[in-house]
Each structure stands twice: as structure tokens, then as C-alpha cells.
Design an enzyme around this catalytic site. Structure first.
Site, short mmCIF file in Angstrom:
data_model
loop_
_atom_site.label_atom_id
_atom_site.label_comp_id
_atom_site.label_asym_id
_atom_site.label_seq_id
_atom_site.Cartn_x
_atom_site.Cartn_y
_atom_site.Cartn_z
N SER A 91 0.92 -1.30 -0.01
CA SER A 91 0.04 0.01 -0.11
C SER A 91 0.86 1.30 0.03
O SER A 91 1.58 1.40 0.83
CB SER A 91 -0.94 -0.07 1.27
N GLY B 261 -10.92 10.85 10.40
CA GLY B 261 -12.05 10.89 10.54
C GLY B 261 -12.93 10.70 9.53
O GLY B 261 -13.99 10.98 9.42
N LEU B 262 -12.34 10.48 8.20
CA LEU B 262 -12.83 10.54 7.01
C LEU B 262 -13.00 8.90 6.62
O LEU B 262 -13.50 8.73 5.48
CB LEU B 262 -12.52 11.33 5.98
N SER B 263 -12.71 8.13 7.45
CA SER B 263 -13.02 6.61 7.29
C SER B 263 -12.14 6.06 6.04
O SER B 263 -12.61 5.15 5.36
CB SER B 263 -14.55 6.36 7.21
N ASP C 289 -19.54 3.60 8.69
CA ASP C 289 -18.68 4.11 7.68
C ASP C 289 -18.76 2.81 6.51
O ASP C 289 -18.71 3.05 5.39
CB ASP C 289 -17.29 3.65 8.15
P1 ADP Z 1 -10.06 6.71 9.94
O1 ADP Z 1 -10.84 5.60 9.39
O2 ADP Z 1 -10.82 7.75 10.45
O3 ADP Z 1 -9.18 7.15 8.72
P2 ADP Z 1 -9.06 4.78 11.58
O4 ADP Z 1 -7.87 4.77 12.81
O5 ADP Z 1 -10.28 3.90 11.73
O6 ADP Z 1 -9.15 6.17 10.99
O7 ADP Z 1 -7.99 3.85 10.40
C1 ADP Z 1 -7.22 4.18 10.12
C2 ADP Z 1 -5.86 2.96 9.90
O8 ADP Z 1 -6.52 2.25 8.68
C3 ADP Z 1 -4.64 3.23 9.41
O9 ADP Z 1 -3.70 3.70 10.80
C4 ADP Z 1 -4.38 1.81 8.82
O10 ADP Z 1 -3.75 0.96 9.51
C5 ADP Z 1 -5.54 1.64 8.28
N1 ADP Z 1 -5.48 2.26 6.61
C6 ADP Z 1 -6.69 2.96 5.90
N2 ADP Z 1 -6.32 3.16 4.71
C7 ADP Z 1 -5.08 2.46 4.61
C8 ADP Z 1 -4.30 2.28 3.37
N3 ADP Z 1 -4.79 3.07 2.23
N4 ADP Z 1 -3.04 1.52 3.36
C9 ADP Z 1 -2.72 0.86 4.55
N5 ADP Z 1 -3.53 1.04 5.52
C10 ADP Z 1 -4.81 1.98 5.65
MG MG Z 2 -12.06 4.47 10.89
#
Ligand code: ADP
Ligand code: MG
Length: 415
Positions: A80, A143-145, A197
Site C-alpha cells: 500500500s 475521521g474520514l474513514s 462507515d
Molecule cells: P479513519 O478510518 O478515520 O481514517 P482509523 O483509525 O479508523 O481512521 O483507520 C486508520 C487505519 O486504517 C490506519 O492506521 C491503517 O492501519 C489503516 N488504513 C487505512 N487506509 C489504509 C491504506 N490505504 N493503506 C494501509 N492502511 C490503511
Molecule cells: Mg475508521
């Protein structure tokens, strides 16, 4: 110094191309396809999902893109590319080991849904391998999921690879994907999520928000045609640190769950009318020695937010954006004073937006940092971002980041 920082917003074509390029560079052949799922903002209805309330998110254009090919063996190679990282996060693992305790960190979000889909019988139990390259335009932890976006993009991809193109068009299949993504986040990642979400990431629709009623599990689309009313939703990532979030979330939720349990109801909303809920909360506080004023304020947020959201949905149906904006301000006030989940940066955004004539503004998501939204005339989007950046600089807060949000489609195959 206070020039607004706009989050990158590629077209879906550019993001798809990037995912395909990365795939080919890493694995030396072309991906079978690219699937995408969006992040979201919640317009109103905050901290009510676990109380059987109702919320009103819409899907963002900003999405997570998954270039993927099935393999003949049971190996998963996944990478990723995160914005602002020079190297991708990478892993290679066995496809049979994706359940609770077997993977952790970001892999739980990305691959946990495959385990949950197998458990639900939507994927065959034999552990097929994949090569996967992911790019995302949803900022992480704002916070935008981003979490639901990656879960739902991977889950949608593997389901269509196994069941054939068009599988996502089937309501029952989409519901099963939503449930699998929720289960993965709860059980594999170990994060508590009410399901808002994942529902919107699968069910987003261009020009519409989605009302999700957690007392019935039903959801329905509500027109949210900002463009033809010359309006826009400006999203402001406060960039405030999140340090206290876990315990604070649990303590808010703990009161609501305890009052519900005390009444042997399934949700707070199930206890009865508003008077019955307030009375039950006071009886619970008296019987346990809990602070009765605090209990009353916490419950009052949930009760008033549910009725505000029901009214706001009716306003949106009538395209009465003034009434909708008033409900947004009232929601923020309740989250600030009664639920106490805002931070100074979020309050400053809302105060500044109000001073500069926003129709409505509020924090969005769980609070304790994260993002806020402002409903503004289109022509005011950039001046508003400048005003907010300036007030952050004056308050010596880390600079916020901005994006303009458009109600967009949910999970889909892109290529
Ligand atoms: P939000 O959903 O609000 O962005 P969360 O704490 O619920 O915050 O989720 C964030 C976590 O999701 C990141 O720390 C990571 O572990 C995972 N994540 C989200 N998007 C990616 C991505 N594109 N690549 C790798 N991990 C991701
Ligand atoms: Mg989240």
C-alpha cells in the site's frame, strides 16, 4: 504562513493508473482489475449509532483503489502506497491465516475482510492467494474513514473476482460485504465500529446522502444536490492530535450502554419516549452513584441529536439548506457542551466558519480531533479555507488541511 493546504484529489482515472502502474512495477505483470471504495463524511447524527439512532453520511470522491489479481497458490503479496510516504507498506503471507490474532496493524483492515467473507460463506473456504497493490486518496486517521475504504475496496474486489462481474449490484451481496467489513474491524483489528462507515462506503450514490437508522438496520438515500443550489461542503482536517480518544470514547459509550442495560432495552432509543429515557438515566445514576448532571448531559446529547437528525433529513428532502445548517450548528453545540467530545481546534473551525457566514458547521466523526465540515456557498469555499487557516495560525495550532466534498458513488469496479 496561513496559505490553505488542500489535500490531493486525483481523478479516479489518475488514481487507477497509479494503482495499475505500481502493481506492474512490483509484480511484473498486469493486474486483473481495479476496485475502489470511498471515505465519507457524516453530515449529522453523531455518537448515536450505538444508541439505535440515525445518521446521515455521504460518500466522498476520495477513495481507496485496489489493483488485484488472483494467484494459483495460497500466497498473498500486498503493498500500500500511502500519500507522503516514499516507500510502500508491504507484506507477504499465507491466505489461510487472516483471522483474529493472525494479522495485525494495517493488514487487519486490508485482509481481515477476506477472513470474514469466508466465515460468512460468501467466499469459498479454500484459501486463494492474491497479488494486491493499493493507493488511496482518503487521509488516514482524519475521521474520514480510510479504514472502511480499504476494507470495502478489498472485500468488493475479492467478491467480484470470485462471483463474477456485477456481483456488487446485488443487495444481499453488498449487505454481506458490509457485515464482513464490520466484523473484520471489530474482531481482527479489535476496533469498535458501529457500521456507519462500511454502510456508506458500499451504498454511496452520486448526489445523495444515506440515512441509516440503527434501530431498524434500514437505510435510504436522501437527495443532497449541493451543486445545483450553488453550495459546497468544505471538509477541514483539524490535524489535532488524537491521544485521549480511546478511553474517552469508551466512557461516553459506557454511560449510554449502562443506562440501556439498566432498562433491559436493546438500545437507548428503545427505552421509550424522551421523558422515559431521561427518567431511566436519573434512576441509573442514583442507583450507581454516577454523577447525575453528567449522565443527564450525555443522554441529552443522544436524545436531542436523534431528533435533530430526523428533522434535518426532512429539511434536506425539502432542499431547505438554511434549516439544515441550523441543525449542524446545534449538533456541534451539543457535542461540545453535553457530550464533550470536541477539542479547541474543532471549536475554532466552527466559530470561524460561523463568523464568516457559513450556513452550518460542525465536527464530524468521533471527535477528540479529526475533521469538521462547513456548508457554504460555492464561491465561499476558498475564502472560508483562508479564514480558517488564518485563525489556526493566530491560535498557533498546526495548520489544518482542506478538501471539498461531493456526494459520490460507493464501492465499484473501476477497470
Ligand atoms: P479513519 O478510518 O478515520 O481514517 P482509523 O483509525 O479508523 O481512521 O483507520 C486508520 C487505519 O486504517 C490506519 O492506521 C491503517 O492501519 C489503516 N488504513 C487505512 N487506509 C489504509 C491504506 N490505504 N493503506 C494501509 N492502511 C490503511
Ligand atoms: Mg475508521
Amino acid at each position: 504562513m496561513s496559505t490553505p493546504h488542500w489535500l490531493p484529489n486525483r481523478t479516479s482515472q489518475e488514481a487507477c493508473d497509479a494503482a495499475l502502474r505500481n502493481f506492474e512495477r512490483s509484480y511484473g505483470y498486469s493486474a486483473t482489475g481495479v476496485w475502489a471504495a470511498p471515505g465519507r463524511v457524516n453530515l449529522i447524527g453523531e455518537h448515536v449509532d450505538y444508541a439505535g439512532g440515525i445518521c446521515l453520511p455521504f460518500a466522498l470522491e476520495q477513495s481507496t483503489y485496489v489493483a488485484i489479481s488472483p494467484r494459483d497458490d495460497d500466497t498473498i503479496r500486498i503493498e500500500s502506497w500511502l500519500p507522503s510516504h516514499s516507500e510502500p507498506a508491504k507484506a507477504e503471507l499465507r491466505a489461510g491465516n487472516l483471522g483474529p490474532g493472525e494479522i495485525s496493524g494495517w493488514l487487519g483492515y486490508a485482509l481481515g475482510p477476506i477472513w470474514a467473507l469466508r466465515e460468512a460463506g460468501l467466499l469459498s473456504p479454500s484459501a486463494r492467494g492474491y497479488d494486491v497493490a493499493i493507493v488511496s486518496d482518503v487521509p488516514l486517521g482524519s475521521g474520514l474513514s480510510s479504514s472502511a475504504a480499504i476494507e470495502c475496496a478489498v472485500a468488493s474486489a475479492v467478491v467480484e473476482l470470485e462471483k463474477g462481474d456485477g456481483a456488487l449490484a446485488d443487495d444481499a451481496t453488498r449487505t454481506a460485504i458490509i457485515q464482513a467489513a464490520i466484523r473484520a474491524e471489530n474482531e481482527v483489528v479489535g476496533a469498535s465500529t458501529g457500521g456507519l462507515d462500511q454502510n456508506i462506503s458500499l451504498q454511496g450514490k452520486s448526489g445523495f446522502a444515506l440515512a441509516i437508522d440503527f434501530s431498524t438496520g434500514q437505510s435510504y438515500h436522501v437527495p443532497c444536490d449541493l451543486e445545483s443550489h450553488d453550495l459546497a461542503i468544505l471538509v477541514i482536517d483539524s490535524n489535532a492530535p488524537h491521544s485521549l480518544a480511546d478511553g474517552q470514547y469508551a466512557s461516553r459509550r459506557g454511560i449510554i450502554d449502562a443506562v440501556t442495560h439498566y432498562c433491559q432495552a436493546s438500545t437507548l432509543r428503545d427505552i421509550g419516549d424522551d421523558t422515559a429515557i431521561y427518567a431511566a438515566a436519573q434512576q441509573w445514576a442514583t442507583s450507581t452513584g454516577a454523577d447525575s448532571d453528567c449522565t443527564n448531559r450525555r443522554v441529552r446529547h443522544v436524545v436531542t441529536e436523534i431528533s435533530r437528525t430526523l428533522d434535518a433529513i426532512e429539511s434536506l428532502k425539502r432542499a431547505d439548506f438554511q434549516a439544515f445548517g441550523c441543525a449542524m450548528y446545534a449538533s456541534h453545540k451539543s457535542l461540545k457542551e453535553d457530550y464533550e467530545v470536541t477539542v479547541s481546534q474543532l471549536d475554532l473551525i466552527v466559530d470561524t466558519a460561523k463568523d464568516y457566514g457559513a450556513i452550518g458547521a460542525r465536527m464530524t466523526g468521533g471527535g477528540f480531533g479529526g475533521s469538521a465540515i462547513a456548508l457554504v456557498p460555492r464561491a465561499e469555499v476558498h475564502p472560508m479555507a483562508q479564514a480558517i487557516s488564518r485563525s489556526f495560525a493566530q491560535a498557533e495550532f498546526a495548520p489544518p488541511a482542506f478538501l471539498q466534498a461531493t456526494p459520490s458513488p460507493g464501492a465499484r469496479r473501476e477497470r
